[in-house]
Design an enzyme around this catalytic site. Structure first.
Site, short mmCIF file in Angstrom:
data_model
loop_
_atom_site.label_atom_id
_atom_site.label_comp_id
_atom_site.label_asym_id
_atom_site.label_seq_id
_atom_site.Cartn_x
_atom_site.Cartn_y
_atom_site.Cartn_z
N LYS A 147 -32.74 -60.28 21.97
CA LYS A 147 -31.56 -60.83 21.35
C LYS A 147 -30.54 -61.19 22.45
O LYS A 147 -30.64 -60.60 23.52
CB LYS A 147 -30.96 -59.86 20.34
CG LYS A 147 -30.36 -58.58 21.00
CD LYS A 147 -29.30 -57.97 20.17
CE LYS A 147 -27.94 -58.47 20.50
NZ LYS A 147 -27.25 -57.81 21.61
N ASP A 173 -35.00 -56.14 18.11
CA ASP A 173 -33.67 -55.58 17.90
C ASP A 173 -33.86 -54.11 18.25
O ASP A 173 -34.47 -53.36 17.48
CB ASP A 173 -33.22 -55.72 16.45
CG ASP A 173 -31.82 -55.18 16.26
OD1 ASP A 173 -31.55 -54.05 16.73
OD2 ASP A 173 -30.97 -55.87 15.66
N HIS A 174 -33.39 -53.69 19.42
CA HIS A 174 -33.82 -52.37 19.90
C HIS A 174 -33.32 -51.24 19.00
O HIS A 174 -33.84 -50.14 19.05
CB HIS A 174 -33.43 -52.16 21.37
CG HIS A 174 -32.01 -51.80 21.60
ND1 HIS A 174 -31.01 -52.74 21.65
CD2 HIS A 174 -31.40 -50.60 21.80
CE1 HIS A 174 -29.86 -52.14 21.87
NE2 HIS A 174 -30.06 -50.84 21.97
N LYS A 185 -35.06 -47.11 17.62
CA LYS A 185 -34.46 -45.78 17.77
C LYS A 185 -35.06 -44.83 16.74
O LYS A 185 -35.21 -45.18 15.57
CB LYS A 185 -32.94 -45.86 17.57
CG LYS A 185 -32.23 -46.55 18.74
CD LYS A 185 -30.72 -46.57 18.52
CE LYS A 185 -30.02 -47.47 19.52
NZ LYS A 185 -29.68 -46.86 20.78
N GLU A 236 -18.73 -47.66 20.97
CA GLU A 236 -19.15 -47.48 22.36
C GLU A 236 -17.94 -47.14 23.21
O GLU A 236 -16.85 -47.68 22.97
CB GLU A 236 -19.78 -48.76 22.89
CG GLU A 236 -21.04 -49.15 22.18
CD GLU A 236 -21.70 -50.36 22.84
OE1 GLU A 236 -22.54 -50.14 23.71
OE2 GLU A 236 -21.32 -51.49 22.50
N HIS A 259 -27.73 -55.62 15.20
CA HIS A 259 -27.89 -54.17 15.04
C HIS A 259 -27.28 -53.64 13.74
O HIS A 259 -27.92 -52.89 13.00
CB HIS A 259 -27.27 -53.41 16.22
CG HIS A 259 -27.77 -53.85 17.56
ND1 HIS A 259 -29.05 -54.26 17.78
CD2 HIS A 259 -27.16 -53.92 18.77
CE1 HIS A 259 -29.21 -54.57 19.06
NE2 HIS A 259 -28.08 -54.38 19.67
C1 BG6 Z 1 -26.87 -54.44 23.08
C2 BG6 Z 1 -25.55 -55.11 23.25
O1 BG6 Z 1 -27.70 -55.16 22.22
O2 BG6 Z 1 -26.68 -53.14 22.54
C3 BG6 Z 1 -24.64 -54.29 24.14
O3 BG6 Z 1 -25.74 -56.40 23.81
C4 BG6 Z 1 -24.52 -52.87 23.62
O4 BG6 Z 1 -23.35 -54.89 24.24
C5 BG6 Z 1 -25.89 -52.28 23.35
O5 BG6 Z 1 -23.83 -52.10 24.60
C6 BG6 Z 1 -25.78 -50.93 22.66
O6 BG6 Z 1 -27.03 -50.31 22.61
P1 BG6 Z 1 -27.17 -48.74 22.59
O7 BG6 Z 1 -28.63 -48.51 22.44
O8 BG6 Z 1 -26.62 -48.24 23.89
O9 BG6 Z 1 -26.38 -48.27 21.42
#
Ligand code: BG6
Length: 488
Positions: A150, A179-180, A184, A218, A242
């Site tokens: 993404k 979409d990582h 999780k 974050e 996400h």
């Molecule tokens: C990414 C965003 O997809 O996800 C980042 O581009 C964000 O801006 C990140 O910091 C957050 O991922 P995680 O796994 O650290 O919550």
């Protein structure tokens, strides 16, 4: 050691191999899978980038990044060194004509039995060119797979262009849109909680649920990604993908099976039922924010504009009241919230149930039940129930959580999302990847919101770094007689 499903030998080509995502996430994830014995010895990992490096230098980069991003992984140095022997480098300019791609051709020679995967960890405007070049160079075989990071475009039109262009070379069933968040552990646990427990499903609807909150806060800022981030903003960067994926997993109907298309079809139905936010809704249902200077974790940090070095209207915080227009969820708001430089890193889904119909213990006794799924950090599930506070005098009602902490319940290391997702690509399992129509539907909703902001000229409100976002975000819920769940 965690259990895993064996995967066939593979050749994984990572475009953008010297970039942040590759070094911070992909290579450490592959290392962990290797150390667990999941990666068969015939496999090869080829980093591709424009930088003038040789394989040895690239291996050194990977080794150094390992120290930073997978500290403690290498108890056995010899095994780590062995992993690096599977890593190679090919210098290629993605824009160069296919006849200049011989370095990759050589790296992939004699790999006939291996599953071939191209991972595009580059800017999305290179996706189509790379797919075309792979076809022209004869490297994209009918069975080879492509992984797209993404963002897929920056709106529906550009995402369609990308999907069309890539689709001319790779079939949909060979296209893995990452979409990582779906990788999780705790996000997948949402499905298990909902569909492996009889207790939950009967109350999972408008009949018993008052509203849902999804927060992805974050503490970090833009981390040297200003160029990308400022063109994107929090809605495109986090909400379109996400947060909407999380919303889908909370809201979807029971899939008939865990087959990829069974799940993806149910997610698509949720996305299609999302009510569009029009210009007239902007003030009541959305909040844009941008962080100012402040204190995060006791450290002074500068505001977004100063970090960027120029004025900008890009939002680093969004709160939205989303509504899902179907029978299960009509009238149940899904409040979504995400921001950079907030008080702490905290991702949570809060399902707040309705109040009891009659206040038998007196008005205001106890609090409505809540199911809180903590995605990160301190993964776990808390179910807030009302109990009698012990003591002889009176009958006092107190909300207390039933606490399932994963750290206490399971002693295993939590694999990073990319470990799971990369191995799913090798196995050809598409369940945790977005189908094209899902991406389209998510963009349709996001595009309408972006257009509504544009039409109303909605400017971001300032919020102090280290806070929970602009006060307007609290007011949005306050107007509905609700409040964000922000435990101290
Ligand atoms: C990414 C965003 O997809 O996800 C980042 O581009 C964000 O801006 C990140 O910091 C957050 O991922 P995680 O796994 O650290 O919550």
């Amino acid at each position: 050691m965690a259990e895993f499903i064996p995967v066939p030998p593979f050749d994984l080509v990572v475009f953008g191999a010297t970039g942040d995502l590759s070094l911070r996430k992909l290579f450490p994830a592959l290392l962990h899978r290797y150390l667990d014995g999941q990666i068969p010895p015939q496999s090869r990992i080829v980093g591709v980038a424009r930088s003038d490096l040789d394989t040895e230098t690239f291996r050194r980069m990977v080794r150094e990044s390992r120290g930073k991003f997978a500290p403690g992984a290498c108890v056995d140095e010899a095994r780590c060194a062995e992993f690096l022997q599977h890593v190679h480098y090919a210098r290629i300019d993605a824009a160069a004509p296919a006849d200049e791609w011989s370095a990759l051709e050589q790296a992939l020679a004699n790999g006939a039995g291996n599953v071939r995967i191209f991972y595009l960890s580059t800017a999305p405007n290179l996706f189509v060119t790379i797919a075309q070049r792979l076809a022209e160079a004869g490297l994209a075989t009918p069975e080879s797979r492509i992984v797209l990071e993404k963002p897929i475009g920056r709106d529906l039109a550009s995402s369609r262009e990308i999907n069309d262009g890539v689709g001319r070379v790779f079939d949909e069933h060979n296209t893995f849109r990452i979409d990582h968040y779906l990788g999780k552990e705790t996000v997948q646990n949402l499905l298990v909680l909902r569909f492996a427990n009889m207790l939950i499903e009967p109350v999972w609807s408008r009949a018993y649920i008052d509203h849902v909150q999804i927060t992805v806060a974050e503490a970090i800022g833009i981390e040297g990604r200003a160029d990308y981030y400022d063109k994107s903003g929090a809605l495109r960067d986090m909400v379109q993908n996400h947060l909407l994926q999380l919303l889908c997993l909370v809201a979807l109907e029971s899939p008939n099976s865990m087959e990829a298309d069974a799940i993806r079809t149910e997610k698509l139905k949720v996305l299609s039922a999302l009510r569009r936010i029009e210009a007239r809704d902007v003030a009541a249902k959305t909040v844009r924010g941008q962080y100012k200077a402040g204190l995060v974790g006791g450290q002074k940090v500068e505001g977004y504009v100063d970090e960027l070095g120029r004025p900008t209207h890009t939002e680093t915080f969004v709160a939205v009241k989303a509504e899902v227009d179907n029978w299960r969820w009509a009238g149940v708001p899904f409040y979504l919230r995400t921001g950079k430089r907030m008080s702490a890193r905290r991702s949570e889904v809060v399902v707040q149930f309705k109040d009891t119909p009659v206040p038998v213990f007196g008005a205001g006794a106890g609090a409505p039940n809540k199911l809180v799924l903590r995605l990160q950090p301190d993964e776990g599930v808390r179910l807030w129930l009302n109990v009698k506070e012990p003591g002889p005098g009176g009958l006092r009602v107190k909300p207390v959580p039933l606490n399932l902490s994963y750290a206490d319940a399971f002693t295993l290391r939590y694999p990073d999302a990319y470990e799971r997702l990369l191995m799913d690509v090798v196995r050809g399992n598409l369940s945790l990847f977005m189908r094209r129509d899902e991406v389209d539907a998510a963009w349709m909703w996001a595009d309408a919101l972006l257009a509504a902001w544009e039409e109303t000229g909605a400017e971001p409100y300032g919020y102090a770094a280290g806070s929970n976002g602009p006060t307007q975000s609290a007011l949005m819920l306050d107007r509905d007689g609700r409040a964000w769940w922000d435990p101290e």
